[in-house]
Design a protein around this motif. Sequence first.
Motif, PDB file in Angstrom:
ATOM      1  N   ARG A   1       0.836  -1.216   0.000  1.00  0.00           N
ATOM      2  CA  ARG A   1       0.000   0.000   0.000  1.00  0.00           C
ATOM      3  C   ARG A   1       0.860   1.251   0.000  1.00  0.00           C
ATOM      4  O   ARG A   1       0.557   2.223  -0.690  1.00  0.00           O
ATOM      5  N   LYS A   2       1.939   1.202   0.781  1.00  0.00           N
ATOM      6  CA  LYS A   2       2.820   2.369   0.816  1.00  0.00           C
ATOM      7  C   LYS A   2       3.449   2.601  -0.566  1.00  0.00           C
ATOM      8  O   LYS A   2       3.515   3.732  -1.043  1.00  0.00           O
ATOM      9  N   LEU A   3       3.876   1.521  -1.204  1.00  0.00           N
ATOM     10  CA  LEU A   3       4.502   1.651  -2.530  1.00  0.00           C
ATOM     11  C   LEU A   3       3.503   2.132  -3.583  1.00  0.00           C
ATOM     12  O   LEU A   3       3.825   2.970  -4.422  1.00  0.00           O
ATOM     13  N   GLU A   4       2.289   1.621  -3.517  1.00  0.00           N
ATOM     14  CA  GLU A   4       1.270   2.065  -4.480  1.00  0.00           C
ATOM     15  C   GLU A   4       0.988   3.555  -4.304  1.00  0.00           C
ATOM     16  O   GLU A   4       0.836   4.291  -5.284  1.00  0.00           O
ATOM     17  N   SER A   5       0.956   4.005  -3.038  1.00  0.00           N
ATOM     18  CA  SER A   5       0.712   5.432  -2.782  1.00  0.00           C
ATOM     19  C   SER A   5       1.856   6.288  -3.299  1.00  0.00           C
ATOM     20  O   SER A   5       1.668   7.470  -3.602  1.00  0.00           O
ATOM     21  N   LEU A   6       3.050   5.697  -3.374  1.00  0.00           N
ATOM     22  CA  LEU A   6       4.199   6.438  -3.930  1.00  0.00           C
ATOM     23  C   LEU A   6       4.199   6.289  -5.460  1.00  0.00           C
ATOM     24  O   LEU A   6       5.227   6.045  -6.074  1.00  0.00           O
ATOM     25  N   TYR A   7       3.053   6.381  -6.052  1.00  0.00           N
ATOM     26  CA  TYR A   7       2.869   6.364  -7.511  1.00  0.00           C
ATOM     27  C   TYR A   7       3.422   5.094  -8.157  1.00  0.00           C
ATOM     28  O   TYR A   7       4.041   5.140  -9.220  1.00  0.00           O
ATOM     29  N   GLY A   8       3.213   3.981  -7.473  1.00  0.00           N
ATOM     30  CA  GLY A   8       3.656   2.717  -8.058  1.00  0.00           C
ATOM     31  C   GLY A   8       5.159   2.487  -7.919  1.00  0.00           C
ATOM     32  O   GLY A   8       5.768   1.880  -8.792  1.00  0.00           O
ATOM     33  N   GLY A   9       5.735   2.991  -6.825  1.00  0.00           N
ATOM     34  CA  GLY A   9       7.151   2.693  -6.555  1.00  0.00           C
ATOM     35  C   GLY A   9       7.306   1.198  -6.327  1.00  0.00           C
ATOM     36  O   GLY A   9       6.325   0.495  -6.100  1.00  0.00           O
TER      37      GLY A   9
ATOM     38  N   ALA B   1      15.115  -0.467  -5.445  1.00  0.00           N
ATOM     39  CA  ALA B   1      13.864   0.296  -5.341  1.00  0.00           C
ATOM     40  C   ALA B   1      13.851   1.308  -6.459  1.00  0.00           C
ATOM     41  O   ALA B   1      14.903   1.757  -6.917  1.00  0.00           O
ATOM     42  N   GLY B   2      12.673   1.665  -6.890  1.00  0.00           N
ATOM     43  CA  GLY B   2      12.607   2.670  -7.941  1.00  0.00           C
ATOM     44  C   GLY B   2      11.218   3.231  -8.072  1.00  0.00           C
ATOM     45  O   GLY B   2      10.254   2.708  -7.496  1.00  0.00           O
TER      46      GLY B   2
ATOM     47  N   LEU C   1      11.605   6.156  -0.951  1.00  0.00           N
ATOM     48  CA  LEU C   1      11.989   4.840  -1.473  1.00  0.00           C
ATOM     49  C   LEU C   1      13.372   4.439  -0.956  1.00  0.00           C
ATOM     50  O   LEU C   1      13.613   3.278  -0.625  1.00  0.00           O
ATOM     51  N   CYS C   2      14.269   5.417  -0.857  1.00  0.00           N
ATOM     52  CA  CYS C   2      15.625   5.145  -0.357  1.00  0.00           C
ATOM     53  C   CYS C   2      15.553   4.691   1.106  1.00  0.00           C
ATOM     54  O   CYS C   2      16.203   3.716   1.493  1.00  0.00           O
ATOM     55  N   ASP C   3      14.737   5.369   1.888  1.00  0.00           N
ATOM     56  CA  ASP C   3      14.584   4.971   3.295  1.00  0.00           C
ATOM     57  C   ASP C   3      13.984   3.575   3.394  1.00  0.00           C
ATOM     58  O   ASP C   3      14.413   2.753   4.209  1.00  0.00           O
ATOM     59  N   MET C   4      12.977   3.316   2.559  1.00  0.00           N
ATOM     60  CA  MET C   4      12.324   1.998   2.601  1.00  0.00           C
ATOM     61  C   MET C   4      13.323   0.893   2.263  1.00  0.00           C
ATOM     62  O   MET C   4      13.351  -0.162   2.887  1.00  0.00           O
ATOM     63  N   LEU C   5      14.163   1.174   1.251  1.00  0.00           N
ATOM     64  CA  LEU C   5      15.146   0.176   0.826  1.00  0.00           C
ATOM     65  C   LEU C   5      16.154  -0.096   1.949  1.00  0.00           C
ATOM     66  O   LEU C   5      16.473  -1.263   2.256  1.00  0.00           O
TER      67      LEU C   5
ATOM     68  N   GLY D   1       1.306   7.039 -11.897  1.00  0.00           N
ATOM     69  CA  GLY D   1       2.765   6.853 -11.962  1.00  0.00           C
ATOM     70  C   GLY D   1       3.155   6.042 -13.183  1.00  0.00           C
ATOM     71  O   GLY D   1       4.063   6.403 -13.931  1.00  0.00           O
ATOM     72  N   ARG D   2       2.436   4.951 -13.406  1.00  0.00           N
ATOM     73  CA  ARG D   2       2.740   4.108 -14.577  1.00  0.00           C
ATOM     74  C   ARG D   2       2.550   4.874 -15.878  1.00  0.00           C
ATOM     75  O   ARG D   2       3.324   4.734 -16.811  1.00  0.00           O
ATOM     76  N   ALA D   3       1.473   5.683 -15.909  1.00  0.00           N
ATOM     77  CA  ALA D   3       1.186   6.427 -17.140  1.00  0.00           C
ATOM     78  C   ALA D   3       2.290   7.444 -17.418  1.00  0.00           C
ATOM     79  O   ALA D   3       2.731   7.597 -18.560  1.00  0.00           O
ATOM     80  N   VAL D   4       2.766   8.129 -16.377  1.00  0.00           N
ATOM     81  CA  VAL D   4       3.856   9.105 -16.568  1.00  0.00           C
ATOM     82  C   VAL D   4       5.096   8.388 -17.105  1.00  0.00           C
ATOM     83  O   VAL D   4       5.738   8.837 -18.048  1.00  0.00           O
ATOM     84  N   LEU D   5       5.417   7.237 -16.497  1.00  0.00           N
ATOM     85  CA  LEU D   5       6.633   6.521 -16.895  1.00  0.00           C
ATOM     86  C   LEU D   5       6.528   5.912 -18.298  1.00  0.00           C
ATOM     87  O   LEU D   5       7.546   5.562 -18.891  1.00  0.00           O
ATOM     88  N   SER D   6       5.318   5.820 -18.827  1.00  0.00           N
ATOM     89  CA  SER D   6       5.188   5.276 -20.180  1.00  0.00           C
ATOM     90  C   SER D   6       5.743   6.247 -21.234  1.00  0.00           C
ATOM     91  O   SER D   6       5.838   5.901 -22.398  1.00  0.00           O
ATOM     92  N   PHE D   7       6.125   7.439 -20.803  1.00  0.00           N
ATOM     93  CA  PHE D   7       6.728   8.402 -21.738  1.00  0.00           C
ATOM     94  C   PHE D   7       8.248   8.467 -21.590  1.00  0.00           C
ATOM     95  O   PHE D   7       8.880   9.420 -21.989  1.00  0.00           O
TER      96      PHE D   7
END
Lengths: 427, 427
Positions: free
Chosen positions: A67-75, A94-95, A112-116, B362-368
């Motif tokens: 859930r945390k990763l999804e909230s980070l725009y799909g990290g 992580a990315g 993401l860096c902290d999570m990693l 996030g996925r949509a942005v990265l598709s570019f």
Amino acid sequence: MSQKPEFVPITSSVSFYALQDDKFKSNRISIHFVLPLREETVSAYALVPMILSKGYRECPDFLSLSRKLESLYGGWIDAAIKKYGDLQILTLSAGGMDNTFALTGEDITGELCDMLCNAVFDPVLDENGYFPETTFRLEQQNLLDAIASMINDKRFYSVHRTVQEMYRGNAVGLNEYGTEEAVRALTPEKVTEAYRRMLAEAKVMIQFCGCGAPAPVREKMAARFADFRQAGSVAAAPLPDIDGREAQRITERLEVAQSKLVLGLRITPDYREKHTALRLMTMILGGTPSSLLFKQVREKQSLCYYCAARYYPSLGMITIDSGVEHEKAARAEAAILEQLSNMQKGRFTDREFEEARLAAINSYRTLGDALSSIDEYYWGRIMEGEIRTPEDMIALLSGVTRDDVIEAANQVTVDTVFLLTGQEGSK
Amino acid sequence: MKQTIVKNPRIGEQYYEIEHDSGLKVLCYPMERFQSAYALFGTRYGSIDRIFRDDPVKGFKTVPDGIAHYLEHKLFESEEGDAFGLFAKYGASANAFTSFDRTAYLFSCTEHFGDCLRALLNFVQSPYFTEENVEKERGIIGQEIRMYDDDPSWQVFFRLLGALYHTHPVKIDIAGTVDSIAKITPELLYDCYRSFYSLDQMALAIAGRFSVEEALSIVDELCLPKPPHFLEREVVKEPSSIVSAYASRSLDVALPLFQIGWKEPPCEGVDGLKAETEIMLLLSCMFGEGSKFYNDLRDDGLITAGLDLDAMWGRGYFLSMVGGESKDPKEVARRVAAQIARQKETGVEEADFQRVRRLLYGRAVLSFSRVSDVANSLLTSSFCDTGLFDRLEIIAAVTREDLIRRLKTSFLPERMALSAIYPKGKS
């Protein structure tokens, strides 16, 4: 043109490589732990990054982590297990999308860096200090499934089996996941112990690549890895000498509609470092649709849909693989050997030579256009111990002559012929 | 010639859309900081176009299954040899693909863009089919078909399509069968070529480092206006019901593979894209890694790796899918059905909605981020009659109420089917 990654040592055993390029829209951070590849430790080590990537103390289960990763725009946080010669590399990465595009100003990369780092240093442990039984069981099954599922992709499976047979009895031939038996014999205690050994003994390489600023990531990493000062160095040992033996022939039977034929070629030990000539020779032989194998075995003789050669510098070998009708496997093998012999005798045109070189140059130039490929490219160079840019590789390619290629072709010998074919009597 | 600049302030990017005098749609997306250029020349012709007429007073004709794909292979051969060679001399790489509703020819280069574009436009417009070269291809394509016969992911997908569709040709394998391709002749290939490769059916999509001016001048030179060509595709009468709720077969796989699908009402254009986006948001919400459902399935040992969530649509078909590997596909399907029923009752929670919206944004942005992705998306959006930035804007504007509305009309239990591939002997 792409620049060279900036290299900053964090401690004597931790290096940080950063490549910033603002044409991208995302960032990725990878922490590689480099360890010896050994039969007795390979499976326990393989399970470590898989467990670490599924949660840490603040995000103790996969649901809260996801859930945390999804909230980070799909990290994403991912685990990878690779091998390089006789080394096993455990990677946690992580990315995600860069902060610039966040809808509400989040520091996506920082988070993401902290999570990693938390995944590496602050795992969930039970009251006895071990990975919890439930997490362990799930990831153990995951690893067992990954090993078992290798058979689903018959092409990949056949190449993998060829490598295994070529280096049977040696660390280089081990599967980076280990074996089903070894994974079944693991316990939470053994894997936790492997985790602690990884932290104590591994050489660490951290890569940052993306459009974001590397400095904040480097600072976080420097703080977390400050105490890492492993003695000695971990470097791949020379590949085992398998020269001089007779070619071995291995046939496996499954109920398949198409046979997979793989030729494993070994390279003369003294010649294994001549990467550029070997790479170009492989391209001319079977690396492009203009290659000898594609033109002769597929286009002229219609024996297959694919017939390709691939060079594996870290394994000191080349594979040629093809998917063919069961009853035409012997014909395909003869046709492949004929092309190999043509390479060795210099029976390829100047045009074929130049086109392969141009194709290789094109692929080096294109590397810098994708974050994942430039990241993967520099990872290979870091492991080789010399950070050459794609432009350096192009310069090297430009210096290779026809004679170098013919010489390279004469340094390879068919070592293993692997055939995955249908049940006896099947069509 | 009509030229429009399509801009997106959200990510600060733009592209050119040109209605060329020849009828060809040209889409140019310059990405100057990248090294490579990637161009696709495609037509709205795929495996589903099997019944059509090219004369308003004549009847419809049916062509053999797999002919669009066969044509793709054969267009690569000109009187002078294969088209790969045209690109190889510039170090460029070329390829082609056929899907349900389109065929595309492409190249990627870092130099000689103009020469490569000329080669692409020329060879696709110069069919050369002879008895001999058509015959030669049969063996190669036969092996491609065999390769897919052994591919469990392909097999599970086509079994699902067969369970969902009664008559729509989307259920037929793109490459056809060994028997159907036996009926393909040079005359039939010319016939299909004339019908489906007129420039008003086609689009040219280019992304990366190139000059728009140069591209357009080459198009002017090589794409000449022709008299309009009559083409009518048969409209498939497909009932809304499904064929069967279950389909299976066995193959040499380690774990069973499954794909669960719902036959959705077909819709096209921006409506199709909106439906797809909302369905992807719902799938992520119900079955994504951040859902309780996914984590329960994982904790109960029913899945170890991720679930693949997808929506696919085209002329006359639309389906939503959940796929993966599990020891018990039927139990997964039972739980999926129960989850949908529950979700239809409770609707979508605000927190879940916000989370999955960010994930897809996030996925949509990265598709570019990649030249090849952008070029492919340009061609797709052109053939789907949508704009390249539409998806991003739909995600930015979608509301929770939209999802609740979509949930009511999609994922109907009577239109759900399970396709499974079991290991040999366990079906």
